[in-house]
Scaffold this motif. Structure first.
Motif, PDB file in Angstrom:
ATOM      1  N   LEU A   1      56.276  76.151  27.101  1.00 56.27           N
ATOM      2  CA  LEU A   1      55.256  77.266  27.726  1.00 56.27           C
ATOM      3  C   LEU A   1      54.547  78.522  26.453  1.00 56.27           C
ATOM      4  O   LEU A   1      53.363  78.901  27.358  1.00 56.27           O
ATOM      5  N   SER A   2      54.624  78.203  25.809  1.00 59.18           N
ATOM      6  CA  SER A   2      53.612  79.077  24.628  1.00 59.18           C
ATOM      7  C   SER A   2      52.928  78.535  23.982  1.00 59.18           C
ATOM      8  O   SER A   2      52.700  78.307  23.577  1.00 59.18           O
ATOM      9  N   GLY A   3      53.038  76.918  23.957  1.00 60.23           N
ATOM     10  CA  GLY A   3      52.336  76.314  23.633  1.00 60.23           C
ATOM     11  C   GLY A   3      50.798  75.504  23.839  1.00 60.23           C
ATOM     12  O   GLY A   3      50.372  76.098  24.893  1.00 60.23           O
ATOM     13  N   PHE A   4      49.833  75.231  22.313  1.00 61.37           N
ATOM     14  CA  PHE A   4      49.181  75.124  22.219  1.00 61.37           C
ATOM     15  C   PHE A   4      48.413  74.229  21.417  1.00 61.37           C
ATOM     16  O   PHE A   4      49.259  74.344  20.630  1.00 61.37           O
ATOM     17  N   ALA A   5      47.521  73.352  21.741  1.00 62.98           N
ATOM     18  CA  ALA A   5      47.116  72.406  20.669  1.00 62.98           C
ATOM     19  C   ALA A   5      45.785  71.511  21.168  1.00 62.98           C
ATOM     20  O   ALA A   5      45.233  71.725  22.473  1.00 62.98           O
ATOM     21  N   VAL A   6      44.619  71.311  19.797  1.00 63.10           N
ATOM     22  CA  VAL A   6      43.573  70.769  19.790  1.00 63.10           C
ATOM     23  C   VAL A   6      43.467  69.928  18.732  1.00 63.10           C
ATOM     24  O   VAL A   6      44.373  69.524  18.251  1.00 63.10           O
ATOM     25  N   SER A   7      42.845  69.094  19.021  1.00 61.39           N
ATOM     26  CA  SER A   7      42.471  67.384  18.432  1.00 61.39           C
ATOM     27  C   SER A   7      40.783  67.055  18.546  1.00 61.39           C
ATOM     28  O   SER A   7      40.622  67.680  19.847  1.00 61.39           O
ATOM     29  N   ALA A   8      40.871  66.132  17.663  1.00 59.56           N
ATOM     30  CA  ALA A   8      39.668  65.466  17.836  1.00 59.56           C
ATOM     31  C   ALA A   8      39.846  64.442  17.574  1.00 59.56           C
ATOM     32  O   ALA A   8      40.831  63.854  16.325  1.00 59.56           O
ATOM     33  N   ASP A   9      39.707  62.898  18.344  1.00 59.16           N
ATOM     34  CA  ASP A   9      39.592  61.961  18.770  1.00 59.16           C
ATOM     35  C   ASP A   9      39.013  60.892  18.497  1.00 59.16           C
ATOM     36  O   ASP A   9      38.304  60.880  18.826  1.00 59.16           O
ATOM     37  N   VAL A  10      38.981  60.374  17.170  1.00 58.51           N
ATOM     38  CA  VAL A  10      38.291  59.278  16.917  1.00 58.51           C
ATOM     39  C   VAL A  10      38.906  57.631  17.262  1.00 58.51           C
ATOM     40  O   VAL A  10      39.724  57.256  16.437  1.00 58.51           O
ATOM     41  N   THR A  11      37.500  56.607  17.934  1.00 55.64           N
ATOM     42  CA  THR A  11      38.247  55.817  18.373  1.00 55.64           C
ATOM     43  C   THR A  11      37.156  54.653  18.637  1.00 55.64           C
ATOM     44  O   THR A  11      36.208  54.584  19.110  1.00 55.64           O
ATOM     45  N   ILE A  12      38.163  53.369  17.673  1.00 56.10           N
ATOM     46  CA  ILE A  12      36.885  52.573  17.529  1.00 56.10           C
ATOM     47  C   ILE A  12      36.822  50.981  19.201  1.00 56.10           C
ATOM     48  O   ILE A  12      38.060  50.609  19.410  1.00 56.10           O
ATOM     49  N   ASN A  13      36.308  51.175  20.174  1.00 57.83           N
ATOM     50  CA  ASN A  13      36.607  50.437  21.184  1.00 57.83           C
ATOM     51  C   ASN A  13      35.955  48.866  21.092  1.00 57.83           C
ATOM     52  O   ASN A  13      34.417  48.617  20.590  1.00 57.83           O
ATOM     53  N   THR A  14      36.440  47.804  21.272  1.00 54.69           N
ATOM     54  CA  THR A  14      35.591  46.243  21.337  1.00 54.69           C
ATOM     55  C   THR A  14      34.784  46.076  22.580  1.00 54.69           C
ATOM     56  O   THR A  14      35.501  46.538  23.654  1.00 54.69           O
TER      57      THR A  14
ATOM     58  N   GLU B   1      51.809  70.648  31.969  1.00 55.07           N
ATOM     59  CA  GLU B   1      50.946  71.140  30.655  1.00 55.07           C
ATOM     60  C   GLU B   1      49.776  70.339  31.434  1.00 55.07           C
ATOM     61  O   GLU B   1      49.116  69.620  32.386  1.00 55.07           O
ATOM     62  N   ILE B   2      48.724  71.049  30.920  1.00 58.80           N
ATOM     63  CA  ILE B   2      47.438  70.762  31.093  1.00 58.80           C
ATOM     64  C   ILE B   2      46.160  70.830  30.521  1.00 58.80           C
ATOM     65  O   ILE B   2      46.650  71.507  28.985  1.00 58.80           O
ATOM     66  N   GLY B   3      44.699  69.764  30.193  1.00 58.78           N
ATOM     67  CA  GLY B   3      44.495  69.836  28.711  1.00 58.78           C
ATOM     68  C   GLY B   3      42.733  69.816  29.750  1.00 58.78           C
ATOM     69  O   GLY B   3      42.818  69.617  31.130  1.00 58.78           O
TER      70      GLY B   3
ATOM     71  N   ASP C   1      56.955  64.283  25.837  1.00 58.46           N
ATOM     72  CA  ASP C   1      57.165  65.785  25.670  1.00 58.46           C
ATOM     73  C   ASP C   1      55.597  66.744  25.848  1.00 58.46           C
ATOM     74  O   ASP C   1      54.586  66.630  25.558  1.00 58.46           O
ATOM     75  N   SER C   2      55.993  67.967  26.548  1.00 60.62           N
ATOM     76  CA  SER C   2      55.556  68.985  27.124  1.00 60.62           C
ATOM     77  C   SER C   2      54.994  69.899  25.956  1.00 60.62           C
ATOM     78  O   SER C   2      56.475  70.220  24.779  1.00 60.62           O
ATOM     79  N   LEU C   3      54.178  70.832  25.755  1.00 59.82           N
ATOM     80  CA  LEU C   3      54.030  71.970  24.346  1.00 59.82           C
ATOM     81  C   LEU C   3      54.421  72.582  24.614  1.00 59.82           C
ATOM     82  O   LEU C   3      55.660  73.557  23.949  1.00 59.82           O
TER      83      LEU C   3
ATOM     84  N   LEU D   1      45.604  70.418  15.922  1.00 61.56           N
ATOM     85  CA  LEU D   1      46.463  71.420  15.386  1.00 61.56           C
ATOM     86  C   LEU D   1      47.184  71.793  16.763  1.00 61.56           C
ATOM     87  O   LEU D   1      47.076  71.640  17.230  1.00 61.56           O
ATOM     88  N   ASP D   2      48.567  71.797  15.960  1.00 60.08           N
ATOM     89  CA  ASP D   2      49.862  71.839  17.776  1.00 60.08           C
ATOM     90  C   ASP D   2      50.550  73.509  17.178  1.00 60.08           C
ATOM     91  O   ASP D   2      50.979  73.810  15.870  1.00 60.08           O
ATOM     92  N   PHE D   3      50.322  74.792  18.199  1.00 62.61           N
ATOM     93  CA  PHE D   3      50.852  75.188  17.674  1.00 62.61           C
ATOM     94  C   PHE D   3      52.339  76.065  18.663  1.00 62.61           C
ATOM     95  O   PHE D   3      51.690  75.816  19.924  1.00 62.61           O
TER      96      PHE D   3
END
Length: 249
Positions: free
Chosen positions: A14-27, A63-65, A10-12, A247-249
């Motif tokens: 027309l007026s949606g905006f989101a920011v995130s911090a993602d922590v990944t464990i890579n083997t 959506e772009i990011g 799903d896209s955000l 956060l998802d606005f």
């Protein structure tokens, strides 16, 4: 270092905006010769990374990011961008999944020994399940085809030896002076293809976004041409487990 979706189809909007911090464990295949022979001390079997991403909804379905990824305990970063087109979405009250196409790219920074760009294209499915009026759960699954374009800078095969202050060192082939042969370049690696299926879950409570994602990358099977003959890609099976907060606005 390649960007990870950590997001449903799903896209955000027309007026949606989101920011995130993602922590990944890579083997990693830390026991493989190509890690043990080039690592000081005992190599690890995991490499944690942090991805920061901002997303903006445009025209409905688009959506772009953009963001950046940092390999922890290193100086390496990638800058990344992506675009997503939701081909089918909005049927949240019917058992019909949303469908989206996504393209992502990244560029490596902070490493003079490696020049690397990645491009990925893929598709994903998801469906939103609402709980009350402020909480929803969205399971999703998808596939990415990752293309890796890489080459090296000048590499030194004798990093612990300074030929200017310590003099020349003999080569294994009997040459008394190995100074020139100790530096070399991989000018162009053939494009590396990685298949990246993934599954995940996103939780939204009011504006708080929490995501969980697991990505599985099968072993490499490509072959590159070199001056000394073909070189087979011998990378092992890789897993990536991500926890996302935002956060998802």
């Amino acid at each position: 270092m390649a960007p990870r979706p950590v997001d449903p189809a799903d896209s955000l909007g027309l007026s949606g905006f989101a920011v995130s911090a993602d922590v990944t464990i890579n083997t990693l295949s830390g026991d493989a010769d190509y890690w043990r022979d080039t690592t000081r001390g005992s190599p690890n079997n995991v490499a944690p990374s942090l991805q920061i991403m901002g997303r903006k909804g445009l025209w409905p379905g688009i959506e772009i990011g953009a963001g950046a990824t940092h390999l922890l305990d290193s100086r390496m970063w990638t800058i990344a961008g992506y675009g997503k087109v939701a081909l089918h979405e909005g049927f949240h009250h019917l058992p019909i999944p949303s469908i989206a196409l996504r393209g992502m790219f990244s560029r490596l920074l902070g490493s003079k020994d490696l020049d690397m760009t990645t491009i990925s294209v893929g598709a994903s499915l998801s469906h939103v399940f609402g709980v009350g009026s402020t909480f929803n759960i969205t399971p999703y699954a998808g596939y990415d085809a990752l293309l890796v374009f890489s080459r090296t800078g000048i590499l030194d095969s004798t990093p612990g030896h300074d030929e200017f202050s310590e003099g020349s060192v003999p080569c294994d082939n009997g040459d008394p002076d190995c100074s020139l042969q100790s530096e070399f370049v991989f000018r162009q690696q053939d494009v590396i293809l990685r298949h990246r299926p993934y599954v995940g879950m996103r939780f939204i409570f009011s504006v708080l976004r929490i995501g969980l994602e697991a990505m599985f990358v099968p072993p490499g099977g490509s072959t590159s041409g070199a001056a000394t003959g073909d070189v087979t890609d011998s990378s092992g099976f890789q897993q990536q487990y991500t926890v996302s907060f935002g956060l998802d606005f």
